[in-house]
Design a protein around this motif. Structure first.
Motif, PDB file in Angstrom:
ATOM      1  N   ASN A   1      37.356  46.708  36.008  1.00  0.00           N
ATOM      2  CA  ASN A   1      38.334  46.143  35.070  1.00  0.00           C
ATOM      3  C   ASN A   1      39.653  46.885  35.260  1.00  0.00           C
ATOM      4  N   GLN A   2      40.779  46.152  35.232  1.00  0.00           N
ATOM      5  CA  GLN A   2      42.084  46.765  35.515  1.00  0.00           C
ATOM      6  C   GLN A   2      43.065  46.535  34.370  1.00  0.00           C
ATOM      7  N   PRO A   3      42.856  47.180  33.229  1.00  0.00           N
ATOM      8  CA  PRO A   3      43.773  46.975  32.103  1.00  0.00           C
ATOM      9  C   PRO A   3      45.196  47.426  32.409  1.00  0.00           C
ATOM     10  N   ASP A   4      45.343  48.449  33.265  1.00  0.00           N
ATOM     11  CA  ASP A   4      46.696  48.899  33.604  1.00  0.00           C
ATOM     12  C   ASP A   4      47.487  47.794  34.294  1.00  0.00           C
ATOM     13  N   LYS A   5      46.818  47.030  35.147  1.00  0.00           N
ATOM     14  CA  LYS A   5      47.472  45.915  35.838  1.00  0.00           C
ATOM     15  C   LYS A   5      47.908  44.842  34.845  1.00  0.00           C
TER      16      LYS A   5
ATOM     17  N   MET B   1      40.365  40.416  30.890  1.00  0.00           N
ATOM     18  CA  MET B   1      39.635  40.360  32.158  1.00  0.00           C
ATOM     19  C   MET B   1      40.566  40.091  33.341  1.00  0.00           C
ATOM     20  N   TYR B   2      41.860  39.980  33.089  1.00  0.00           N
ATOM     21  CA  TYR B   2      42.808  39.730  34.168  1.00  0.00           C
ATOM     22  C   TYR B   2      42.706  40.817  35.242  1.00  0.00           C
ATOM     23  N   GLY B   3      42.622  40.397  36.490  1.00  0.00           N
ATOM     24  CA  GLY B   3      42.575  41.336  37.603  1.00  0.00           C
ATOM     25  C   GLY B   3      41.218  41.966  37.840  1.00  0.00           C
ATOM     26  N   SER B   4      40.206  41.621  37.037  1.00  0.00           N
ATOM     27  CA  SER B   4      38.876  42.217  37.208  1.00  0.00           C
ATOM     28  C   SER B   4      38.185  41.654  38.446  1.00  0.00           C
ATOM     29  N   TYR B   5      37.330  42.458  39.046  1.00  0.00           N
ATOM     30  CA  TYR B   5      36.601  42.005  40.228  1.00  0.00           C
ATOM     31  C   TYR B   5      35.314  42.813  40.387  1.00  0.00           C
ATOM     32  N   CYS B   6      34.455  42.342  41.306  1.00  0.00           N
ATOM     33  CA  CYS B   6      33.200  43.026  41.594  1.00  0.00           C
ATOM     34  C   CYS B   6      33.372  43.901  42.831  1.00  0.00           C
ATOM     35  N   ASN B   7      33.073  45.173  42.709  1.00  0.00           N
ATOM     36  CA  ASN B   7      33.218  46.093  43.826  1.00  0.00           C
ATOM     37  C   ASN B   7      32.132  45.887  44.888  1.00  0.00           C
ATOM     38  N   PHE B   8      31.042  45.197  44.508  1.00  0.00           N
ATOM     39  CA  PHE B   8      29.968  44.904  45.458  1.00  0.00           C
ATOM     40  C   PHE B   8      30.421  43.834  46.446  1.00  0.00           C
ATOM     41  N   ASN B   9      31.034  42.776  45.918  1.00  0.00           N
ATOM     42  CA  ASN B   9      31.597  41.704  46.742  1.00  0.00           C
ATOM     43  C   ASN B   9      32.667  41.019  45.913  1.00  0.00           C
ATOM     44  N   SER B  10      33.936  41.236  46.250  1.00  0.00           N
ATOM     45  CA  SER B  10      35.032  40.756  45.416  1.00  0.00           C
ATOM     46  C   SER B  10      35.136  39.235  45.379  1.00  0.00           C
ATOM     47  N   GLN B  11      34.532  38.551  46.362  1.00  0.00           N
ATOM     48  CA  GLN B  11      34.648  37.092  46.416  1.00  0.00           C
ATOM     49  C   GLN B  11      33.518  36.385  45.684  1.00  0.00           C
ATOM     50  N   ILE B  12      32.280  36.889  45.806  1.00  0.00           N
ATOM     51  CA  ILE B  12      31.143  36.184  45.207  1.00  0.00           C
ATOM     52  C   ILE B  12      30.310  37.061  44.274  1.00  0.00           C
ATOM     53  N   GLY B  13      30.696  38.294  44.050  1.00  0.00           N
ATOM     54  CA  GLY B  13      29.994  39.143  43.098  1.00  0.00           C
ATOM     55  C   GLY B  13      28.590  39.517  43.535  1.00  0.00           C
ATOM     56  N   CYS B  14      27.749  39.817  42.550  1.00  0.00           N
ATOM     57  CA  CYS B  14      26.373  40.261  42.816  1.00  0.00           C
ATOM     58  C   CYS B  14      25.359  39.141  42.669  1.00  0.00           C
ATOM     59  N   GLY B  15      25.797  37.919  42.363  1.00  0.00           N
ATOM     60  CA  GLY B  15      24.863  36.828  42.151  1.00  0.00           C
ATOM     61  C   GLY B  15      24.133  36.986  40.839  1.00  0.00           C
TER      62      GLY B  15
END
Length: 557
Positions: free
Chosen positions: A382-386, A352-366
């Motif tokens: 998800n960023q497996p390449d990173k 899960m390293y480097g993963s984030y929410c594209n809706f809101n990268s700071q607080i997600g979708c709730g």
């Protein structure tokens, strides 16, 4: 630099002029995998004189000078009930966070059961009137009225039982800095309100009101109703203040603190940890396991029903920068204990390293949707390449011979990227690869909020093929949970047949242990699904649980 951890050191280094005393149920290890060390080093960086009392007794605490500001208390890296008792309420014979792995004697444990309450009561008696702040995973899990599996009953909030002034839930760095600042400027009667990620007691309710302690005790549906509301208000940016009545007062729980961003996380892991065990303690097994490992991120988007990680770390991923992690590699490779092997680069789930929410990268979708259940959300990136670029850079370090993934994988993420799964198995597995299917029966997986049926079987087939193709001497270690809410005899039989057919005789098969403030525990205690109010079968009798365990382990009943 390791901090003072006994009264003599406080006298020598601080001339008995101490600002903050921190108590922990763990042996003192100055390493960023131990929460108390992070808090101590963070406060020290702000200029405060900080000391640690690790696994203290009442008599040793009397030797410390009265702190100028406050006392902080944690049971340690694990809940003190879970560390002292097994899933079947038997007293444990070891404690990996104590010297030599010894838990102490039966009636004199190194980490007493309900350590937070015990320590708080001692401090209240020894340093009357001093502000007491409790935190750590035990405080996070037990901040509301909760089911306690050892006593098999509903207990009050740990804040009420400990009589502490403030409770910090979550990772706690931003909270403790604000609390100390308030105490420094306002004194012992500081304003306790309005700090995200904290709870306090007052005479009247605020915000959304939960079922009271009495209602949770006397009403079968009280605990699942309370859990449902708490889970809906456990996301930064989407939550309200929660109140729960405990006798004549109310627990006031502020919304969660925002997770630290990459810059702050880098600062936290860049603090000058000595990465050693204090001389008062001998070999600490938990430290030996992680001495040459690296935490790459915090948080988990899995949202599994039985897991307490979300309760403490949250479901938003906070990742360190590549440069911060590589700097830690440089430090580790200079240690005498390092012999070329970085044993882990990960977190709750390594991939899960480097993963984030594209809706809101700071607080997600709730709470509106889950990132991975029942299937991955389109907003989840998800960023497996990173992650694999990072692993390759670590492996290219001149003093590093081997890099392993020791913290386990999320199966559904690994199966989405076959080329990376191949790298994991052929390059970044050292002896054992840990995965957590937890079960294979569809209805149990649904209650667990785990993978789709058949995903572990796909992973196992792929693993076996690659192992044979590359002639690898590695073992897959799948974790399974027995007697989880929803598991029937036919579900157990399905799992038993699969395990025996594929010769998966894993030592990582365990009975379900109800952790406070999880969905599974709310179901276990009540037999009710918090989502829809429907009844769910629960195997609670020890005789049934034991029979299931012996069956799956292929032992005679």
């Amino acid at each position: 630099m390791i901090l003072p951890a006994c009264a003599d050191e406080v006298a020598y280094y601080y001339k008995n002029n101490l600002d903050i005393l921190l108590l922990t149920g763990d042996a003192y290890v100055d390493h960023p995998s131990f929460g108390i060390s992070i808090i101590a080093q963070l406060l020290k960086k702000q200029g405060y004189r900080v000391a640690i009392a690790a696994q203290p007794t009442k008599s040793t605490l009397r030797n410390y000078p009265r702190p100028n500001l406050l006392v902080g208390i944690t049971a340690g890296n694990v809940d003190s009930i879970l560390s002292n008792y097994t899933a079947n309420r038997k007293i444990r014979s070891d404690d990996k966070y104590s010297s030599g792995g010894s838990p102490g004697f039966k009636n004199n444990r190194n980490r007493p059961p309900r350590a937070t309450i015990v320590y708080a009561n001692w401090i209240k008696e020894i340093f009357k009137g001093i502000p007491v702040v409790i935190g750590g995973i035990e405080a996070s899990l037990r901040r509301f009225a909760h089911y306690d599996y050892y006593s098999d009953k509903i207990r009050k909030s740990i804040l009420a039982d400990s009589k502490a002034d403030l409770l910090v839930y979550g990772m706690g760095e931003s909270q403790i800095l604000e609390i100390v600042k308030r105490v420094e400027h306002q004194g012992p009667d500081f304003d306790r309100s309005g700090i995200p990620g904290t709870c306090y007691l007052q005479s009247s309710p605020q915000g959304k009101i939960l079922p009271s302690y009495e209602e949770v005790v006397n009403n079968k549906s009280g605990l699942p109703q309370a859990y449902k509301i708490i889970s809906q208000h456990s996301h930064p940016g989407y939550s309200s203040i929660l109140s729960q009545q405990q006798d004549s007062r109310y627990i006031i729980c502020n919304p969660p603190a925002l997770p630290v961003d990459t810059v702050k996380l880098d600062e936290i892991y860049g603090l000058p940890y000595s990465r050693t065990v204090h001389f008062l303690f001998k070999k600490v097994p938990a430290f030996e396991m992680i001495a040459n490992s690296i935490t790459s991120h915090r948080g988990c988007v899995g949202n599994c029903s039985f897991c307490s990680i979300i309760t403490h770390q949250g479901r938003i991923i906070s990742s360190r920068s590549e440069s911060s992690i590589l700097e830690e590699v440089d430090i580790i490779t200079t240690l005498e204990s390092f012999h070329g092997h970085i044993t882990d680069v990960g977190g709750p789930s390594a991939d899960m390293y480097g993963s984030y929410c594209n809706f809101n990268s700071q607080i997600g979708c709730g709470s509106r949707r889950f990132c991975l259940y029942p299937k991955p959300c389109l907003n989840f990136i998800n960023q497996p390449d990173k992650y694999f670029q990072l692993l390759e850079k670590i492996l290219s370090h001149p003093k590093v011979k081997k890099v392993s993934i020791g913290s386990g994988l999320r199966l559904d993420l690994a199966l989405r990227h076959d080329q990376y799964l191949k790298k994991i198995i052929t390059t970044y597995t050292s002896g054992m690869l840990k995965v957590a299917p937890e079960h294979i029966a569809p209805q149990v997986l649904e209650v667990m909020r785990k993978y789709q049926p058949g995903e572990f079987e796909k992973f196992y087939t792929r693993f076996t093929k690659l192992k044979k193709e590359f002639k690898l001497r590695i073992q897959l270690v799948p974790y399974f949970i027995l007697s989880h809410p929803g598991e029937t005899e036919s579900d157990l039989e399905l799992l038993s047949r699969y395990v025996k057919k594929n010769r998966i005789f894993s030592k990582a098969i365990q009975d379900f242990t109800p952790s406070p403030l999880t969905r599974s525990t709310a179901i276990y205690a009540s037999g009710i699904n918090p989502d829809n109010g429907q009844e769910i079968y629960v195997a609670k009798k020890d005789k049934i649980r034991k029979r299931r365990r012996t069956k799956i382990l292929n032992k005679k009943p």
